[in-house]
Design a protein around this motif. Structure first.
Motif, short mmCIF file in Angstrom:
data_model
loop_
_atom_site.label_atom_id
_atom_site.label_comp_id
_atom_site.label_asym_id
_atom_site.label_seq_id
_atom_site.Cartn_x
_atom_site.Cartn_y
_atom_site.Cartn_z
N TYR A 195 -50.45 10.04 50.99
CA TYR A 195 -49.28 9.19 50.78
C TYR A 195 -48.97 9.04 49.29
CZ TYR A 195 -50.06 8.01 55.68
OH TYR A 195 -50.23 8.07 57.04
N ASN A 196 -47.69 8.97 48.98
CA ASN A 196 -47.23 8.87 47.60
C ASN A 196 -47.06 7.40 47.22
OD1 ASN A 196 -45.84 8.91 45.17
ND2 ASN A 196 -44.43 10.54 45.78
N PRO A 197 -47.81 6.91 46.24
CA PRO A 197 -47.71 5.49 45.89
C PRO A 197 -46.38 5.11 45.27
CG PRO A 197 -49.03 6.66 44.28
CD PRO A 197 -48.77 7.63 45.39
N ASP A 198 -45.65 6.09 44.78
CA ASP A 198 -44.36 5.81 44.15
C ASP A 198 -43.19 5.87 45.14
OD1 ASP A 198 -45.59 5.60 41.62
OD2 ASP A 198 -45.61 7.79 41.44
N LYS A 199 -43.50 6.21 46.38
CA LYS A 199 -42.45 6.37 47.39
C LYS A 199 -42.50 5.19 48.36
CE LYS A 199 -40.47 10.10 50.20
NZ LYS A 199 -40.70 11.44 50.78
N LYS A 200 -41.36 4.55 48.58
CA LYS A 200 -41.33 3.33 49.40
C LYS A 200 -40.91 3.59 50.84
CE LYS A 200 -40.50 0.25 45.48
NZ LYS A 200 -40.78 1.31 44.48
N THR A 201 -40.10 4.58 51.06
CA THR A 201 -39.65 4.91 52.42
C THR A 201 -39.65 6.42 52.59
OG1 THR A 201 -37.33 4.90 51.74
CG2 THR A 201 -38.20 2.84 52.64
N GLY A 202 -39.55 6.85 53.84
CA GLY A 202 -39.49 8.27 54.13
C GLY A 202 -40.87 8.88 54.32
N THR A 247 -30.39 -4.04 47.90
CA THR A 247 -29.22 -3.96 48.78
C THR A 247 -29.66 -4.11 50.23
OG1 THR A 247 -29.37 -1.56 49.07
CG2 THR A 247 -28.13 -2.38 47.15
N GLN A 248 -28.71 -4.43 51.09
CA GLN A 248 -29.03 -4.54 52.52
C GLN A 248 -29.56 -3.22 53.06
OE1 GLN A 248 -25.78 -6.09 54.85
NE2 GLN A 248 -26.38 -8.22 54.42
N GLU A 249 -29.02 -2.12 52.55
CA GLU A 249 -29.47 -0.80 53.00
C GLU A 249 -30.95 -0.58 52.63
OE1 GLU A 249 -26.67 -1.40 51.42
OE2 GLU A 249 -25.25 -1.00 53.06
N GLU A 250 -31.31 -0.98 51.40
CA GLU A 250 -32.71 -0.83 50.96
C GLU A 250 -33.63 -1.71 51.80
OE1 GLU A 250 -32.70 0.07 46.22
OE2 GLU A 250 -31.95 -1.90 46.83
N GLN A 251 -33.20 -2.93 52.04
CA GLN A 251 -34.02 -3.84 52.84
C GLN A 251 -34.20 -3.33 54.26
OE1 GLN A 251 -32.30 -7.75 52.56
NE2 GLN A 251 -33.03 -8.09 50.47
N ALA A 310 -34.02 -0.20 55.26
CA ALA A 310 -34.85 1.01 55.23
C ALA A 310 -36.33 0.65 55.11
CB ALA A 310 -34.42 1.90 54.06
N LEU A 311 -36.64 -0.33 54.28
CA LEU A 311 -38.03 -0.78 54.14
C LEU A 311 -38.54 -1.40 55.44
CD1 LEU A 311 -37.77 -2.31 50.56
CD2 LEU A 311 -39.34 -0.47 51.21
N ALA A 312 -37.72 -2.22 56.07
CA ALA A 312 -38.10 -2.84 57.34
C ALA A 312 -38.34 -1.79 58.42
CB ALA A 312 -37.03 -3.82 57.79
N LYS A 313 -37.46 -0.80 58.47
CA LYS A 313 -37.59 0.27 59.47
C LYS A 313 -38.87 1.08 59.24
CE LYS A 313 -35.16 4.28 61.38
NZ LYS A 313 -33.92 5.12 61.28
N GLN A 314 -39.14 1.39 57.95
CA GLN A 314 -40.34 2.16 57.63
C GLN A 314 -41.60 1.36 57.99
OE1 GLN A 314 -40.49 5.52 56.02
NE2 GLN A 314 -42.33 5.12 57.22
N ALA A 315 -41.60 0.08 57.67
CA ALA A 315 -42.75 -0.77 57.97
C ALA A 315 -42.99 -0.86 59.48
CB ALA A 315 -42.54 -2.17 57.38
N GLU A 316 -41.93 -1.03 60.24
CA GLU A 316 -42.07 -1.11 61.70
C GLU A 316 -42.64 0.19 62.26
OE1 GLU A 316 -41.87 -3.57 63.93
OE2 GLU A 316 -41.65 -4.85 62.16
N TYR A 317 -42.20 1.31 61.71
CA TYR A 317 -42.75 2.60 62.16
C TYR A 317 -44.26 2.64 61.92
CZ TYR A 317 -43.88 7.53 62.38
OH TYR A 317 -44.49 8.72 62.69
#
Length: 518
Positions: free
Chosen positions: A452-459, A497-501, A503-510
């Motif tokens: 895992y990449n520590p600099d990457k927050k989503t994806g 932004t709402q889009e960032e939030q 995306a983070l929520a979706k990644q965390a749920e995954y």
């Protein structure tokens, strides 16, 4: 008719060779020690923890017997062992009808409550004596800070230092500062050479075989012919001496560093003393440890800086004593606190270390191999992940209490449920100890070798610590919105932004829905 006039109980974590009890021999006093399923089975323990306590208990019983004391030692597989502390005591007292019962005060509420409830029910009087180990009493918080509900470790620590005149110059701290935390947060350079820890090589094959034959449900690894933990006071003192001579000079500077076994040999212990089992079983007294460190420092003051010494001593006389005081001040209610309502099961990789998150894999596999991890591995790796993932604090408690050789409830419970999981709603810590991958990257060598990449927050390939961190903040915003120490983090979150939030929520749920595949 039995000639025994007093039965004295010695628990497995009361191996204090300096206790007043041993100063005088009494032919009519019987010392009782027991190995019991009651103690092996209340949580699933690491095999090294079980073996270490039994081996240390047997060696201690042998030592006091050789010193001329009468000892009744009950092994786990003895035919007359009921596996219950109070049932065994009842049977022994029945054999000695004229004997009174004396007990050192237990340090675990569970055992204290068991003995008091049994004695009350059976109308048995117990003469309670202090274990003569801790610097402060169970009731110290109420006595020192009457009427207070919140307590600061720093205030407690300063009072202990003053009371026992430790590193003091009159009423001022030696060196002009009470603590040197800002000097003790360094990452270990890759070029550093870490000395191999000094370890005994005890043969505990007989105890290991007995535990296995008794079908005790344990986990973890062990080399029973080369057991590395101290099981005698002499071995504990040898490790203390090794720490002073070879590790103290770098202890403070690198006490928070997290290393990688492929980058540094002997990384499992770094410059940590590994004295916690010896102290928690009471083979070593805290002031004995403090005095040894201070003596060595004063003899080598030009080569050992004050931050190394103060940082270590604060752990002994500050944090350790404070944690015990918190435990006894808030039990038994403390054990059931779950302020954040977390219910998720611990992921299965906590039991085998099989995860692609390198920091967690190494911390857990190290724990399985050695029954040991240092405080930052416990707090900011395994504890941090369990908190971010919303794991049930009961399960987190059970895991920490079982896996670490030094884990007794008085020290494990506040550190886990309070400091690590914030389940006590801030009794112990003023904010939750959480971090994204940035902290782990800053303090360790793990991230460069991780999937895992520590600099990457989503994806794909993004570090789970990142999205879980922000999702935790979002999930508990109402709980922490008024916490000043969390204000900066929420300011950053609310600027996204709402889009960032989303995306983070979706990644965390995954990640939360696929934890066992991480």
């Amino acid at each position: 008719m039995s000639d025994i006039r007093e039965v004295r109980l010695v628990l497995g974590d009361q191996l204090n060779a300096k206790h007043t009890w041993w100063r005088t021999q009494h032919d009519n006093v019987l010392y009782v020690m027991m190995e019991m399923r009651q103690e092996t089975d209340y949580v699933k323990h690491h095999i090294q923890k079980i073996v270490a306590f039994f081996a240390a208990m047997r060696n201690f019983a042998s030592a006091i017997e050789q010193a001329g004391h009468r000892v009744h030692y009950m092994k786990l597989d003895d035919a007359n062992n009921t596996q219950s502390l109070t049932q065994n005591l009842a049977a022994i007292l029945a054999q000695h009808p004229n004997a009174k019962l004396s007990c050192m005060l237990p340090d675990e509420y569970r055992v204290d409550h068991q003995l008091r409830s049994w004695a009350g029910k059976e109308d048995i009087h117990i003469d309670w004596v202090d274990s003569e180990h801790f610097l402060t009493q169970r009731t110290v918080l109420a006595e020192w800070f009457p009427g207070r509900d919140n307590f600061l470790m720093e205030s407690f620590y300063r009072r202990v230092r003053k009371q026992f005149d430790i590193m003091m110059e009159g009423d001022k701290p030696e060196g002009g500062q009470w603590n040197y935390d800002h000097d003790n947060r360094n990452k270990l350079p890759k070029s550093s050479s870490v000395i191999a820890p000094s370890c005994p090589a005890n043969d505990v094959t007989d105890i290991h075989q007995m535990v296995t034959q008794q079908d005790i449900n344990y986990f973890g690894d062990i080399d029973p012919q080369h057991f590395i933990w101290p099981t005698t006071r002499k071995q504990a003192r040898d490790i203390l001496s090794f720490f002073c001579q070879h590790q103290l000079a770098h202890f403070g500077t690198y006490q928070d560093a997290i290393t990688d076994t492929e980058v540094h040999d002997h990384a499992w212990s770094l410059y940590h003393s590994r004295l916690s089992f010896a102290m928690n079983s009471k083979m070593l007294h805290p002031m004995e440890v403090v005095n040894a460190v201070l003596t060595h420092w004063r003899e080598n003051e030009g080569t050992i800086s004050i931050n190394q010494v103060e940082g270590f001593i604060r752990q002994i006389i500050g944090w350790r004593e404070f944690i015990r005081a918190i435990y006894w001040h808030h039990m038994p209610e403390y054990k059931n606190l779950n302020a954040l309502g977390h219910q998720r099961d611990l992921p299965k990789f906590f039991w085998d270390g099989e995860t692609h998150m390198r920091c967690l894999s190494q911390a857990i596999k190290q724990s399985l191999k050695y029954a040991y991890a240092h405080h930052i591995q416990r707090l900011m790796l395994t504890g941090n992940f369990a908190l971010l993932a919303g794991c049930d604090p009961d399960q987190v408690d059970g895991w920490y209490l079982g896996i670490y050789i030094d884990a007794l409830e008085w020290v494990e419970l506040p550190n886990t449920r309070g400091m690590s999981q914030y389940a006590d709603n801030g009794v112990l810590a003023t904010k939750p100890y959480i971090s994204s991958a940035n902290y782990i990257k800053k303090m360790s060598h793990h991230c460069s070798q991780c999937r895992y990449n520590p600099d990457k927050k989503t994806g794909e390939g993004s570090c789970p610590f990142n999205s879980l961190y922000w999702q935790f903040l979002a999930r508990h915003e109402s709980h922490f919105s008024n916490n000043q120490r969390m204000a900066m983090m929420y300011s950053v979150w609310n600027k996204k932004t709402q889009e960032e939030q989303k995306a983070l929520a979706k990644q965390a749920e995954y990640y939360l829905n696929n934890m066992d595949d991480l």
